[in-house]
Write a protein that holds these residues in place. Structure first.
Motif, short mmCIF file in Angstrom:
data_model
loop_
_atom_site.label_atom_id
_atom_site.label_comp_id
_atom_site.label_asym_id
_atom_site.label_seq_id
_atom_site.Cartn_x
_atom_site.Cartn_y
_atom_site.Cartn_z
N ARG A 269 60.59 31.10 33.26
CA ARG A 269 61.35 32.29 32.88
C ARG A 269 61.30 33.36 33.98
NH1 ARG A 269 62.66 32.75 27.42
NH2 ARG A 269 61.81 31.10 26.07
N ALA A 270 60.11 33.60 34.52
CA ALA A 270 59.95 34.70 35.46
C ALA A 270 60.48 34.37 36.85
CB ALA A 270 58.48 35.10 35.55
N VAL A 271 60.23 33.14 37.31
CA VAL A 271 60.55 32.79 38.69
C VAL A 271 61.91 32.11 38.80
CG1 VAL A 271 59.77 31.51 40.72
CG2 VAL A 271 58.09 32.61 39.22
N VAL A 272 62.17 31.14 37.94
CA VAL A 272 63.42 30.37 38.03
C VAL A 272 64.58 31.12 37.39
CG1 VAL A 272 64.56 28.19 37.49
CG2 VAL A 272 62.11 28.21 38.06
N GLU A 273 64.37 31.58 36.17
CA GLU A 273 65.45 32.23 35.43
C GLU A 273 65.60 33.71 35.78
OE1 GLU A 273 67.43 30.41 33.83
OE2 GLU A 273 66.22 28.58 33.84
N GLY A 274 64.63 34.26 36.48
CA GLY A 274 64.75 35.65 36.92
C GLY A 274 64.62 36.67 35.81
N GLU A 275 63.89 36.33 34.75
CA GLU A 275 63.74 37.26 33.64
C GLU A 275 62.78 38.41 33.96
OE1 GLU A 275 62.79 35.30 29.99
OE2 GLU A 275 64.49 33.90 30.13
N GLY A 276 62.09 38.32 35.06
CA GLY A 276 61.17 39.38 35.44
C GLY A 276 59.75 39.10 34.98
N ALA A 277 58.86 39.98 35.38
CA ALA A 277 57.44 39.81 35.09
C ALA A 277 57.15 40.08 33.62
CB ALA A 277 56.62 40.74 35.97
N PRO A 278 56.48 39.16 32.92
CA PRO A 278 56.16 39.40 31.52
C PRO A 278 54.98 40.34 31.31
CG PRO A 278 55.33 37.26 32.19
CD PRO A 278 56.11 37.79 33.35
N ASP A 279 54.21 40.60 32.37
CA ASP A 279 53.03 41.45 32.24
C ASP A 279 53.16 42.67 33.15
OD1 ASP A 279 51.40 39.72 30.49
OD2 ASP A 279 51.44 38.35 32.20
N PRO A 280 52.74 43.83 32.66
CA PRO A 280 52.81 45.03 33.51
C PRO A 280 51.73 45.01 34.58
CG PRO A 280 51.69 45.54 31.46
CD PRO A 280 52.19 44.12 31.33
N ALA A 281 51.96 45.78 35.62
CA ALA A 281 50.94 45.92 36.66
C ALA A 281 49.79 46.76 36.13
CB ALA A 281 51.53 46.58 37.90
N GLY A 282 48.59 46.30 36.36
CA GLY A 282 47.42 47.11 36.05
C GLY A 282 47.11 48.03 37.21
N PRO A 283 46.01 48.75 37.13
CA PRO A 283 45.65 49.65 38.24
C PRO A 283 45.28 48.88 39.49
CG PRO A 283 43.89 49.55 36.61
CD PRO A 283 45.06 48.83 36.02
N ALA A 284 45.58 49.45 40.63
CA ALA A 284 45.21 48.85 41.90
C ALA A 284 43.71 49.00 42.12
CB ALA A 284 45.97 49.50 43.04
N LEU A 285 43.15 48.10 42.91
CA LEU A 285 41.74 48.17 43.25
C LEU A 285 41.48 49.44 44.06
CD1 LEU A 285 38.99 46.63 43.23
CD2 LEU A 285 39.68 45.65 45.44
N GLU A 286 40.47 50.21 43.64
CA GLU A 286 40.13 51.44 44.34
C GLU A 286 39.27 51.15 45.57
OE1 GLU A 286 38.61 54.68 42.00
OE2 GLU A 286 39.47 53.83 40.18
N GLY A 287 39.45 51.99 46.59
CA GLY A 287 38.64 51.89 47.79
C GLY A 287 39.32 51.11 48.89
N ASP A 288 38.66 51.09 50.06
CA ASP A 288 39.19 50.34 51.19
C ASP A 288 38.12 49.48 51.87
OD1 ASP A 288 37.63 52.17 52.60
OD2 ASP A 288 39.34 53.33 53.34
N GLY A 289 36.96 49.36 51.24
CA GLY A 289 35.90 48.52 51.78
C GLY A 289 35.05 49.19 52.85
N SER A 290 35.29 50.46 53.10
CA SER A 290 34.54 51.18 54.12
C SER A 290 33.25 51.76 53.54
CB SER A 290 35.39 52.32 54.69
OG SER A 290 35.59 53.31 53.69
N PRO A 291 32.32 52.21 54.39
CA PRO A 291 31.10 52.84 53.87
C PRO A 291 31.38 54.11 53.07
CG PRO A 291 30.81 52.20 56.17
CD PRO A 291 32.26 52.01 55.86
N THR A 292 32.44 54.82 53.40
CA THR A 292 32.76 56.06 52.68
C THR A 292 33.63 55.83 51.45
OG1 THR A 292 34.63 56.42 54.18
CG2 THR A 292 32.53 57.48 54.74
N ALA A 293 34.32 54.70 51.40
CA ALA A 293 35.17 54.38 50.25
C ALA A 293 35.08 52.89 49.93
CB ALA A 293 36.62 54.78 50.51
N PRO A 294 33.91 52.44 49.47
CA PRO A 294 33.77 51.01 49.14
C PRO A 294 34.76 50.60 48.06
CG PRO A 294 31.64 52.16 49.10
CD PRO A 294 32.69 53.21 49.16
N TRP A 295 35.14 49.33 48.09
CA TRP A 295 35.94 48.83 46.98
C TRP A 295 35.13 48.94 45.69
CZ3 TRP A 295 36.97 44.77 51.04
CH2 TRP A 295 38.25 44.94 51.61
#
Length: 411
Positions: A269-295
Motif C-alpha cells: 500500500r505505502a510503496v507500490v500503491e502510493g497510499e503514503g506512510a501509515p505511521d506518523p513520524a515520531g520525534p527525531a533523535l536528540e543530540g549530535d554525538g559530541s561531548p557537548t551534545a551527546p545523542w
C-alpha cells in the motif's frame, strides 16, 4: 498568496518529518513513517527489473515448510474480516519462476541453515534466488539455528551482510524475529539477544521488522509444535495454516502467515500503491554525538547506527577510570542516558571487517569517568542518574574507524 504559504508550510513539515524512525518495542510491525517509506521507495528504484508482486523466501526449516504462506495460493483462506484480500491476490498473481511466490521452493531457504549459508558461494544461494525470480521483497528469518552454530557477533555480521546485499540489489528485506526455543533452555536464553541484534539491524537500515516472537510468547506452548523448535499449525485434520480466526491464531504458523501478510500489505500500500506512510513520524533523535551534545538514549530498547569515520571528536583516548590501557585515540561518539530507576542493561556494539569500535560506560563524559568497558558486549547495573556511553575507535597499527550498530536492552 495564502495557498503558497500553506504549500510552503506543508513542505517544511514534510522535511521536518524526514528523519529515521525509532523501532520501539510493543508493536509487531515496525513503523512505516514518511522517512521509512521514502527509504523503501529509493531502494526499489535501484532496480527496474524486479517485480513488485513477487517476494523471496529466505530462511531455514520454518520458511521451507509448506505451512508457511503456501495456503494463500489456495482456497482454504479465512482472513476473519481483515481487509487483506487485495494483498493475497496481488502476490498470488506474481510470477516467481513459473509459480506464485507463495508456493515457490526458494533456493535461499533450506532446512538447517544459518544466515551465513545463504551468502556462501559465488553466486550465493541468495543471489541465485534473486536472479531466478527477481523479487521486489524478501521475507527473511534466520536465527533459530544460528544460536547453536555461530556467535551473536557472527550472526549480526551475517544478517548485516545479507540485508545489505538485498538492498544493494534493490530488494526490500522484511526481517522477522525468531521464535522461542522450547527445546533448549540455554538456547532460549539467547533468543532475546539475537532478536535485539535483528531489531537494531532493521532500524539501522530502516527496513521493516516483523516481531513474530512478540506474537508467540502468550500462545499455548508459545506457538510451538511438540519438538519445541518449529511452529505449531491448526489441523482439521490436515494443516490449515491460513485460517486466521481466533481458533487458528492459537498456532504458530497461522500467526506467522498473518503477520507476514500484514507486513506485505503495508509495504504494498505505502510503496507500490502510493497510499503514503501509515505511521506518523515520531520525534527525531536528540543530540549530535559530541561531548557537548551527546545523542540522547530516549527509550529502551535502543538502537543506533553511526560511523566514526565522520566523527570530529577525539577528546577521549585512554580510559584510566577503567584502569584500561587500550589506545582509543581514534574518533568517538557519545550518548547520554537518564535513569529514573536502577536498571540492568545489556549493551552491544556490532561492527564488521577491520572496524573496531569499543564500548565504554561513563559516569561523566571524561576518561576518568569510565566505570566499565568492553570490546563488543557488556552487562551494566546502573543506578539512578545520568550516564554516558562512549563508542570509541581502537587504534592498533592504524585507526580502525568505521560503521557500528549500537543496541541496548534491559536484561
Amino acid at each position: 498568496m495564502l495557498e503558497e504559504v500553506r504549500n510552503a508550510a506543508a513542505s517544511d513539515e514534510c522535511i521536518q518529518q524526514l528523519h529515521p524512525a525509532a523501532y520501539p518495542a510493543g508493536r509487531t510491525q515496525s513503523p512505516l513513517t514518511p522517512f521509512v517509506v521514502e527509504n523503501l521507495r529509493a531502494v526499489r528504484a535501484r532496480a527496474d527489473d524486479l517485480q513488485d508482486d513477487v517476494f523471496a523466501k529466505v530462511g531455514a526449516s520454518s520458511t521451507v515448510s509448506t505451512s508457511f504462506v503456501h495456503c494463500f495460493a489456495g482456497d482454504d483462506v479465512d482472513l476473519d474480516g481483515r481487509e487483506l484480500e487485495g494483498t493475497v491476490s496481488f502476490f498470488a498473481e506474481g510470477d516467481a519462476g513459473g509459480t506464485s511466490p507463495y508456493t515457490r521452493e526458494s533456493l535461499a531457504a533450506t532446512v538447517g541453515w544459518h544466515a551465513g549459508r545463504a551468502l556462501d558461494g559465488d553466486p550465493s544461494p541468495l543471489e541465485q534466488e534473486v536472479e531466478a525470480i527477481r523479487p521486489g521483497w524478501a521475507v527473511v528469518m534466520y536465527g533459530t539455528n544460528d544460536i547453536n552454530i555461530v556467535t551473536l557477533e557472527d550472526y549480526a555480521e551475517n544478517m548485516l551482510d545479507l540485508t545489505d546485499a538485498l538492498l544493494d540489489r534493490g530488494v526490500v528485506p522484511l526481517l522477522t524475529t525468531i521464535m522461542p526455543r522450547g527445546d533448549d533452555p540455554d538456547a532460549d536464553a539467547e533468543v532475546p539477544d539475537f532478536n535485539m541484534a535483528l531489531r537494531a539491524i532493521a532500524e539501522a537500515r530502516q527496513v521493516p521488522l516483523i516481531d513474530y516472537h512478540r506474537e508467540l510468547v502468550d500462545l499455548p506452548d508459545q506457538g510451538l509444535s511438540a519438538d519445541g523448535i518449529h511452529p505449531s499449525v491448526l489441523r482439521d485434520p490436515g494443516a490449515r495454516a491460513c485460517v486466521l480466526n481466533p481458533e487458528g491464531l492459537a498456532y504458530g504458523y497461522n500467526v506467522r502467515n498473518l503477520v507476514t501478510l500484514e507486513a506485505l500489505d503495508r509495504v504494498r500500500r505505502a510503496v507500490v500503491e502510493g497510499e503514503g506512510a501509515p505511521d506518523p513520524a515520531g520525534p527525531a533523535l536528540e543530540g549530535d554525538g559530541s561531548p557537548t551534545a551527546p545523542w540522547v538514549i530516549d527509550r529502551l530498547p535502543f538502537a543506533h547506527v553511526a560511523n566514526t569515520l565522520f566523527s570530529d571528536h577525539r577528546e577521549l583516548d585512554l580510559y584510566d577510570g577503567c584502569m584500561a590501557d587500550q589506545d582509543e585515540s581514534g574518533p568517538e561518539y557519545l550518548y547520554r542516558l537518564e535513569l529514573e530507576r536502577a536498571t540492568s542493561l545489556r549493551i552491544f556494539v556490532f561492527d564488521r571487517g577491520d572496524v573496531d569500535i569499543d564500548l565504554h560506560v561513563l559516569d561523566a563524559p571524561t576518561e576518568a569517568g569510565c566505570v566499565q568497558r568492553a570490546h563488543r558486549q557488556l552487562d551494566a547495573d546502573l543506578g539512578v542518574g545520568t550516564w554516558y556511553l562512549a563508542l570509541d575507535t581502537f587504534v592498533g597499527s592504524r585507526e580502525q574507524a568505521g560503521e557500528y550498530v549500537l543496541a541496548i536492552m534491559e536484561r
